[in-house]
Design an enzyme around this catalytic site. Structure first.
Site, PDB file in Angstrom:
ATOM      1  N   TYR A 169       0.851  -1.194   0.000  1.00 29.00           N
ATOM      2  CA  TYR A 169       0.000   0.000   0.000  1.00 29.00           C
ATOM      3  C   TYR A 169       0.879   1.233   0.000  1.00 29.00           C
ATOM      4  O   TYR A 169       1.843   1.304   0.764  1.00 29.00           O
ATOM      5  CB  TYR A 169      -0.916   0.012   1.238  1.00 29.00           C
ATOM      6  CG  TYR A 169      -2.359   0.197   0.835  1.00 29.00           C
ATOM      7  CD1 TYR A 169      -2.769   1.402   0.254  1.00 29.00           C
ATOM      8  CD2 TYR A 169      -3.293  -0.810   1.000  1.00 29.00           C
ATOM      9  CE1 TYR A 169      -4.076   1.572  -0.161  1.00 29.00           C
ATOM     10  CE2 TYR A 169      -4.600  -0.647   0.592  1.00 29.00           C
ATOM     11  CZ  TYR A 169      -4.992   0.551   0.016  1.00 29.00           C
ATOM     12  OH  TYR A 169      -6.284   0.715  -0.395  1.00 29.00           O
ATOM     13  N   GLU A 198      -0.238   5.047  -0.392  1.00 27.87           N
ATOM     14  CA  GLU A 198      -0.976   6.292  -0.671  1.00 27.87           C
ATOM     15  C   GLU A 198      -0.021   7.462  -0.582  1.00 27.87           C
ATOM     16  O   GLU A 198       0.818   7.530   0.320  1.00 27.87           O
ATOM     17  CB  GLU A 198      -2.071   6.482   0.378  1.00 27.87           C
ATOM     18  CG  GLU A 198      -3.403   5.919  -0.016  1.00 27.87           C
ATOM     19  CD  GLU A 198      -4.474   6.243   1.012  1.00 27.87           C
ATOM     20  OE1 GLU A 198      -4.213   7.037   1.944  1.00 27.87           O
ATOM     21  OE2 GLU A 198      -5.568   5.673   0.900  1.00 27.87           O
ATOM     22  N   ASP A 227      -5.443  14.171 -25.260  1.00 28.84           N
ATOM     23  CA  ASP A 227      -5.658  12.800 -24.811  1.00 28.84           C
ATOM     24  C   ASP A 227      -4.960  11.890 -25.827  1.00 28.84           C
ATOM     25  O   ASP A 227      -5.554  11.482 -26.823  1.00 28.84           O
ATOM     26  CB  ASP A 227      -7.152  12.491 -24.727  1.00 28.84           C
ATOM     27  CG  ASP A 227      -7.402  11.093 -24.176  1.00 28.84           C
ATOM     28  OD1 ASP A 227      -6.406  10.353 -23.980  1.00 28.84           O
ATOM     29  OD2 ASP A 227      -8.569  10.728 -23.944  1.00 28.84           O
ATOM     30  N   THR A 239      -2.563   6.436 -22.052  1.00 28.59           N
ATOM     31  CA  THR A 239      -2.560   5.085 -21.495  1.00 28.59           C
ATOM     32  C   THR A 239      -1.147   4.533 -21.670  1.00 28.59           C
ATOM     33  O   THR A 239      -0.367   5.035 -22.484  1.00 28.59           O
ATOM     34  CB  THR A 239      -3.539   4.154 -22.242  1.00 28.59           C
ATOM     35  OG1 THR A 239      -3.220   4.187 -23.632  1.00 28.59           O
ATOM     36  CG2 THR A 239      -4.980   4.564 -22.045  1.00 28.59           C
ATOM     37  N   LYS A 293      -1.196   0.614 -24.830  1.00 32.97           N
ATOM     38  CA  LYS A 293      -1.529   0.444 -26.244  1.00 32.97           C
ATOM     39  C   LYS A 293      -0.216   0.253 -27.010  1.00 32.97           C
ATOM     40  O   LYS A 293       0.504  -0.694 -26.729  1.00 32.97           O
ATOM     41  CB  LYS A 293      -2.384   1.617 -26.718  1.00 32.97           C
ATOM     42  CG  LYS A 293      -3.746   1.663 -25.995  1.00 32.97           C
ATOM     43  CD  LYS A 293      -4.659   2.700 -26.559  1.00 32.97           C
ATOM     44  CE  LYS A 293      -6.070   2.581 -26.052  1.00 32.97           C
ATOM     45  NZ  LYS A 293      -6.328   3.127 -24.721  1.00 32.97           N
ATOM     46  N   ARG A 305      -1.533  -2.294 -18.242  1.00 31.70           N
ATOM     47  CA  ARG A 305      -2.751  -1.482 -18.334  1.00 31.70           C
ATOM     48  C   ARG A 305      -2.649  -0.363 -17.307  1.00 31.70           C
ATOM     49  O   ARG A 305      -2.443  -0.615 -16.128  1.00 31.70           O
ATOM     50  CB  ARG A 305      -3.982  -2.338 -18.040  1.00 31.70           C
ATOM     51  CG  ARG A 305      -4.151  -3.513 -18.970  1.00 31.70           C
ATOM     52  CD  ARG A 305      -5.565  -4.012 -18.942  1.00 31.70           C
ATOM     53  NE  ARG A 305      -6.417  -2.997 -19.492  1.00 31.70           N
ATOM     54  CZ  ARG A 305      -6.566  -2.785 -20.813  1.00 31.70           C
ATOM     55  NH1 ARG A 305      -5.924  -3.521 -21.688  1.00 31.70           N
ATOM     56  NH2 ARG A 305      -7.354  -1.820 -21.236  1.00 31.70           N
TER      57      ARG A 305
HETATM   58  C1  LIG Z   1      -8.570   8.515 -26.491  1.00 27.93           C
HETATM   59  C2  LIG Z   1      -8.781   7.621 -25.297  1.00 27.93           C
HETATM   60  N1  LIG Z   1      -8.918   8.175 -24.099  1.00 27.93           N
HETATM   61  C3  LIG Z   1      -9.106   7.435 -22.997  1.00 27.93           C
HETATM   62  C4  LIG Z   1      -9.147   6.066 -23.062  1.00 27.93           C
HETATM   63  C5  LIG Z   1      -9.441   5.288 -21.815  1.00 27.93           C
HETATM   64  O1  LIG Z   1      -8.479   4.393 -21.422  1.00 27.93           O
HETATM   65  P1  LIG Z   1      -8.858   3.232 -20.390  1.00 27.93           P
HETATM   66  O2  LIG Z   1      -9.629   2.214 -21.135  1.00 27.93           O
HETATM   67  O3  LIG Z   1      -7.530   2.762 -19.884  1.00 27.93           O
HETATM   68  O4  LIG Z   1      -9.677   3.867 -19.301  1.00 27.93           O
HETATM   69  C6  LIG Z   1      -9.006   5.427 -24.292  1.00 27.93           C
HETATM   70  C7  LIG Z   1      -9.076   3.957 -24.398  1.00 27.93           C
HETATM   71  O5  LIG Z   1      -9.176   3.365 -25.418  1.00 27.93           O
HETATM   72  C8  LIG Z   1      -8.804   6.235 -25.453  1.00 27.93           C
HETATM   73  O6  LIG Z   1      -8.681   5.684 -26.665  1.00 27.93           O
END
Ligand SMILES: Cc1ncc(COP(=O)(O)O)c(C=O)c1O
Length: 412
Positions: free
Chosen positions: A59, A61, A205, A231, A234, A240
């Site tokens: 843990y 935090e 994003d 993320t 990918k 993950r």
């Molecule tokens: C553009 C975009 N933002 C956010 C996410 C969310 O990721 P997660 O599935 O890990 O929550 C994804 C997932 O495919 C994504 O393609």
């Protein structure tokens, strides 16, 4: 090293044969079918080892040097290594590697920069925006006032004129650029210019292209965006999870938005695995990989187009392709089912013209397996053969099994 160390040690098999069977069944599925889901990849045995390590027990935090739990001296080092590697890899002044997922990273970016009720401009969901970009089924659509920009119905390209016009009309507090299905590079400098003009924050994003960025095969949003969300699982090929990158001036706000605002304890095994993946992504081998991912996607897109599918935007700059199979007489959802029965796993997606569903596929996983342009041309032909009914599912499954057998994701 085994792919699944606990299975090698036979511990799980002896203690819980039911779960051992399930894990081995999934390994067999991944080793006998084609993984063309654009968001997936095969992590290395080293990443899997970190995930299955005793760090999972800890843990932690808080942040390194300021934890709410005792005994964090070792995991603190792991997190510092992960942060340092992420900063170096992406040229960022600050990195937060605790976000549990891509969605958690976006939530934290909004929490750092916005207040409920603020207006946000983002790519509409029918054009490839993510759930976190304003879906009414998601926190984002409930807590913020989203305005959607779109793509040109003919070209499938982001309608940059519309972005500027909507920004001038709605004066959003933030503009989001990034998508689950956009196959082309995003013009981050344009978004920065518009954000500056209307006094908005720019949130990139980059969940999909961040691995290509690491390998120098896609433009880096870090110099342009106030906050980059991503993320790690990918094209980047890590565990993950999510992460955020930003300048020093927003570092504290971003960190506090992750913990304590949106999350509790950090997942230290995942953070260690992220560090391993960042280390791998900094190697020349990964640079070669990222460029091969794009080369493969271009050949796959060209092959699908030659077979009669309508490839959105006419091709791809990335790992990702979207295509309409309707000219072959099959709608997207039915096509996905037919291809799954033939051992080719991929997704459906919305299409710019919006009348029917398309197919979304990517080359991150097959490239990790070692496949190249020759295999991509063969896959395009097989997809078309199945959709046209020239190759039956059983024959296709055998062909796929033979192909994947020569490129096993985890040999041995
Ligand atoms: C553009 C975009 N933002 C956010 C996410 C969310 O990721 P997660 O599935 O890990 O929550 C994804 C997932 O495919 C994504 O393609």
């Amino acid at each position: 090293m085994s792919v699944i160390p606990v299975l090698e040690a036979d511990v799980l098999r002896r203690q819980d044969p039911e779960l051992a069977e399930i894990l081995l069944g999934e390994l067999a599925r991944q080793s006998t079918t084609l993984q063309l889901v654009a968001a997936e990849n095969f992590t290395s045995p080293a990443v899997l080892a970190a995930l299955g390590s005793p760090l999972a027990n800890k843990y932690a935090e808080g942040y390194p040097g300021a934890r709410h739990h005792g005994g964090c001296e070792i995991v603190d080092v792991a997190e510092r290594v992960a942060v340092a590697r992420a900063k170096a890899l992406f040229g960022a002044e600050h990195a937060n590697v605790q976000a549990h997922s891509g969605s958690s990273a976006v939530l934290a970016a909004y929490a750092a920069l916005l207040r409920p009720g603020d207006t946000v401009l983002a790519l509409g969901l029918p054009y490839g925006g993510h759930l976190t970009h304003g879906s009414p089924a998601n926190f984002s659509g409930r807590w913020f006032d989203f305005v959607a920009y779109g793509v040109d119905a003919e070209t499938g390209l982001i309608d940059y004129d519309q972005v500027r016009a909507l920004a001038r009309t709605h004066r959003p507090k933030a503009i989001v650029c990034g998508s689950i299905a956009y196959p082309r590079h995003i013009d981050y400098s344009f978004f920065r210019e518009v954000a500056d003009e209307v006094g908005a924050y720019l949130i990139a994003d980059a969940a999909h292209p961040i691995g290509l960025v690491a390998g120098g095969a896609a433009p880096n949003p870090v110099p342009y965006a106030d906050v980059v969300c991503a993320t790690t699982h990918k094209v980047l090929r890590g565990p993950r999870g999510g992460m955020l990158l930003c300048g020093s001036e927003l570092a504290e706000r971003v960190d506090r938005a992750v913990f304590p605002f949106t999350q509790g304890g950090a997942q230290m095994h995942t953070i260690a695995a992220k560090a391993v993946a960042f280390g791998e992504a900094a190697t020349p081998a990964f640079t070669a990989y990222a460029h091969q991912v794009v080369a493969n996607a271009r050949v796959l897109a060209a092959g699908l187009a030659a077979e009669g599918l309508v490839v959105t935007t006419g091709g791809t700059d990335t790992h990702l392709i979207t295509a309409d199979p309707l000219p072959l007489g099959v709608e997207g959802r039915a096509a996905r089912g037919q291809l799954a029965a033939a051992g080719m796993v991929l997704d459906c997606c919305a299409l710019p013209h919006g009348d029917s569903r398309g197919l979304r596929l990517g080359t991150a996983a097959v490239t990790t397996q070692g496949m190249g342009e020759g295999e991509m041309a063969g896959i395009a032909a097989l997809i078309a053969g199945v959709l046209r009914g020239r190759v039956d599912a059983r024959r296709a499954r055998d062909e796929v099994r033979d192909l994947v057998g020569g490129f096993l994701p985890y040999p041995g």
